[in-house]
Design an enzyme around this catalytic site. Sequence first.
Site, PDB file in Angstrom:
ATOM      1  N   GLY A  37      33.926  37.171  36.866  1.00 56.13           N
ATOM      2  CA  GLY A  37      34.095  37.900  35.610  1.00 56.13           C
ATOM      3  C   GLY A  37      35.353  37.575  34.824  1.00 56.13           C
ATOM      4  N   ASP A  38      36.276  36.804  35.414  1.00 51.79           N
ATOM      5  CA  ASP A  38      37.528  36.510  34.694  1.00 51.79           C
ATOM      6  C   ASP A  38      38.113  35.179  35.156  1.00 51.79           C
ATOM      7  OD1 ASP A  38      39.655  36.799  32.979  1.00 51.79           O
ATOM      8  OD2 ASP A  38      40.697  38.325  34.165  1.00 51.79           O
ATOM      9  N   LEU A  39      37.256  34.156  35.262  1.00 54.18           N
ATOM     10  CA  LEU A  39      37.757  32.840  35.647  1.00 54.18           C
ATOM     11  C   LEU A  39      38.618  32.264  34.524  1.00 54.18           C
ATOM     12  CD1 LEU A  39      34.618  31.231  37.320  1.00 54.18           C
ATOM     13  CD2 LEU A  39      36.773  31.829  38.444  1.00 54.18           C
TER      14      LEU A  39
ATOM     15  N   ARG B  57      44.977  31.128  34.473  1.00 52.12           N
ATOM     16  CA  ARG B  57      46.008  32.114  34.823  1.00 52.12           C
ATOM     17  C   ARG B  57      45.653  32.859  36.113  1.00 52.12           C
ATOM     18  NH1 ARG B  57      42.798  34.268  31.011  1.00 52.12           N
ATOM     19  NH2 ARG B  57      41.857  36.300  31.462  1.00 52.12           N
ATOM     20  N   ASN B  58      44.374  32.837  36.485  1.00 58.25           N
ATOM     21  CA  ASN B  58      43.921  33.531  37.687  1.00 58.25           C
ATOM     22  C   ASN B  58      43.656  32.577  38.849  1.00 58.25           C
ATOM     23  OD1 ASN B  58      44.065  36.058  36.493  1.00 58.25           O
ATOM     24  ND2 ASN B  58      41.987  35.916  35.674  1.00 58.25           N
TER      25      ASN B  58
END
Length: 213
Positions: free
Chosen positions: A70-72, A75-76
Amino acid sequence: MVLEYCKNGSLESYLLKNKQKFQNQVSHGTFVEECELLVGNQFAPLQLLNWTSDIAKAVEFIHCKRVIHGDLASRNILLTSNLTAKVGDFGLSRQLVGTSCYTKKTRCPLPWRNMAIESLKQMQFSVKSDIWALGITLWEIYTLGDKPYVGMRYNSDFIKLLQGGMRPPKPNNIEERLYEFMLKCWDAVPGNRPSVTKLKDICDVIRRGDVNT
């Protein structure tokens, strides 16, 4: 929750910090002969390829567990002391049970630069929307930390431009087959997007130096 300590921080910050140390070894869409991982205190496209492979393996594992991230985004992605890339920040992840996607009901700040068209329009998230975000993450890596759609804002006009075919341009430092994969990640039809296993295969082929595969 116990998490592994990643000494080198986020991939995004590492790229921005070391941008001037990068030595481009891609010519006409392919690696030049004898492409090296490290040259003195510099890093080269083979390191970017290794990060690509690390991320592909991680996303493949997540998806086989029926979990969507859900948030690739760069920064991750976290880097260990030996520069192995690890996918982190599962705050927006969901496990899919009895369904192939979920629709987000609540309003909160979302990473719109990395989101697929169906996520921006209907708040629908799936393995295929992760693949779109994976393509954007690769673009961030191969531009050495640039932001996609710089100077643009999240509004209805932005969504219309995506629907009309606007996509991030080809980075200078990328092997042709990887950019072709990225373009497929951004297909407007979710079902047409490739699997992350295909990205693993491309990385293996490039590393072996197979030109025509």
